[in-house]
Design a protein around this motif. Structure first.
Motif, PDB file in Angstrom:
ATOM      1  N   SER A  37      -4.338 -10.493  11.084  1.00 44.31           N
ATOM      2  CA  SER A  37      -4.091 -10.942   9.802  1.00 44.31           C
ATOM      3  C   SER A  37      -2.804 -11.364   9.366  1.00 44.31           C
ATOM      4  N   SER A  38      -2.075 -10.854  10.040  1.00 48.20           N
ATOM      5  CA  SER A  38      -0.605 -11.147   9.702  1.00 48.20           C
ATOM      6  C   SER A  38      -0.082 -12.389  10.477  1.00 48.20           C
ATOM      7  N   LEU A  39      -0.666 -12.793  11.587  1.00 47.80           N
ATOM      8  CA  LEU A  39      -0.476 -13.815  12.275  1.00 47.80           C
ATOM      9  C   LEU A  39      -0.925 -14.990  11.404  1.00 47.80           C
ATOM     10  N   ARG A  46       1.168 -18.293   3.740  1.00 46.68           N
ATOM     11  CA  ARG A  46       0.449 -17.600   2.686  1.00 46.68           C
ATOM     12  C   ARG A  46       0.707 -16.112   2.926  1.00 46.68           C
ATOM     13  N   GLN A  47       1.455 -15.251   2.363  1.00 48.81           N
ATOM     14  CA  GLN A  47       1.485 -13.799   2.535  1.00 48.81           C
ATOM     15  C   GLN A  47       0.245 -13.386   1.763  1.00 48.81           C
ATOM     16  N   GLY A  48      -0.335 -12.551   2.102  1.00 49.64           N
ATOM     17  CA  GLY A  48      -1.624 -11.766   1.459  1.00 49.64           C
ATOM     18  C   GLY A  48      -2.844 -12.913   1.361  1.00 49.64           C
ATOM     19  N   LEU A  49      -2.790 -13.903   2.001  1.00 51.09           N
ATOM     20  CA  LEU A  49      -4.101 -14.574   2.451  1.00 51.09           C
ATOM     21  C   LEU A  49      -5.082 -13.621   2.873  1.00 51.09           C
ATOM     22  N   ALA A  50      -4.712 -13.332   4.206  1.00 51.93           N
ATOM     23  CA  ALA A  50      -5.562 -12.196   4.887  1.00 51.93           C
ATOM     24  C   ALA A  50      -5.114 -10.783   4.594  1.00 51.93           C
ATOM     25  N   ARG A  51      -5.905  -9.989   4.490  1.00 52.04           N
ATOM     26  CA  ARG A  51      -5.668  -8.519   4.051  1.00 52.04           C
ATOM     27  C   ARG A  51      -4.882  -8.123   5.233  1.00 52.04           C
ATOM     28  N   VAL A  52      -3.626  -7.428   5.021  1.00 48.07           N
ATOM     29  CA  VAL A  52      -2.876  -6.647   6.227  1.00 48.07           C
ATOM     30  C   VAL A  52      -2.952  -5.268   5.908  1.00 48.07           C
ATOM     31  N   SER A  53      -3.192  -4.457   6.924  1.00 49.64           N
ATOM     32  CA  SER A  53      -3.072  -3.062   6.848  1.00 49.64           C
ATOM     33  C   SER A  53      -2.765  -2.222   7.819  1.00 49.64           C
TER      34      SER A  53
END
Ligand code: GTP
Ligand code: MG
Length: 235
Positions: A37-39, A46-53
């Motif tokens: 998701s980070s990649l 866009r930071q936060g487009l896909a949820r990172v955890s």
């Protein structure tokens, strides 16, 4: 490549719930927590487009994002996360496998591997599965900011050595770091080239079907759906 728009399309639980097949797609696969998701966010810009955890197993569905209204990035659930209930795990695996094997507009899979680790059995098995399934893919070694460059190089060399017996030509190899914002240009280059190829293979024009010839009563016109044959790389 400039990404003017990046829009969440949907979270699909299975292949049947995915959108139509008109746009080229690029999917991220790899172990839980490897940085898929980070990649995706790095490439989309866009930071936060896909949820990172930091919690492994966070992405649970086939998450689709449309870039520039013309192509998609696809965030897939990770494999190798033991805490997912067994029944659910089988369901995820089946949905992901079907998406990877049967999606005709899937142009390239980015198989992510943690660059800080020596070859892991589960990653090697997944690469073997991609090869046996004729899914086009490149390898992306993630989180290069977490170890020294010579460790990254040694882990890449060991990994490619392991997979070399399964493929005539090694897949293309990239490195990235979502933290150091490294690898974006190179991976967008892969995507741009694949989009060009996808468009070149698309039907030239939507011609009306030709009337059946008198000599061949069963003849039909071109495929009305306009879908194209799968483009598969030779590894
Ligand atoms: N140091 C470092 N940390 C990273 C990098 N990429 C991701 N992370 C961290 O690794 C953790 C997992 O990142 P995600 O992008 O959510 O990983 P994922 O592969 O999508 O994980 P799942 O959805 O659970 O399969 C988060 O805490 C991220 O901040 C990187 O390049 N460097
Ligand atoms: Mg994720």
């Amino acid at each position: 490549m400039n990404i003017a728009s990046a829009i969440f399309d949907r979270s699909a639980p299975d292949l049947a719930s995915c959108p139509d097949e008109s746009l080229p797609e690029f999917a991220f696969i790899g172990r839980s927590n490897v940085g898929k998701s980070s990649l995706l966010n790095l490439l989309a810009g866009r930071q936060g487009l896909a949820r990172v955890s930091p919690t492994p197993g966070f992405t649970k569905l086939i998450n689709m994002f449309t870039m520039n209204r013309t192509w998609r990035l696809v965030d897939l659930p990770g494999y190798g996360f033991a805490q997912v209930a067994r029944k659910d795990k089988a369901k995820f695996n089946q949905a992901v496998a079907e998406y990877l094997q049967e999606r005709p507009n899937l142009c390239c899979v980015f198989q992510l591997i943690d660059s800080s680790l020596p070859p892991q059995k589960i990653d090697l098995e997944f690469v073997e599965w991609l090869i046996n399934s004729s899914v086009p893919f490149v390898l992306v070694f993630t989180k290069t900011d977490t170890v020294k460059p010579d460790v990254v190089q040694a882990n890449i060399a060991a990994f490619t050595q392991c997979i070399s017996e399964w493929c005539e030509n090694l897949p293309e190899i990239f490195t990235c770091s979502a933290v150091a914002k490294h690898g974006r240009r190179e991976l967008l280059g892969v995507i741009e080239a694949a989009i060009t190829e996808f468009q070149a293979q698309a039907p030239v024009a939507e011609l009306p079907p030709e009337p059946p010839q008198a000599s061949s009563p069963g003849a039909t016109g071109p495929d009305a759906r306009g879908t194209r044959a799968k483009s598969r790389r030779p590894w």
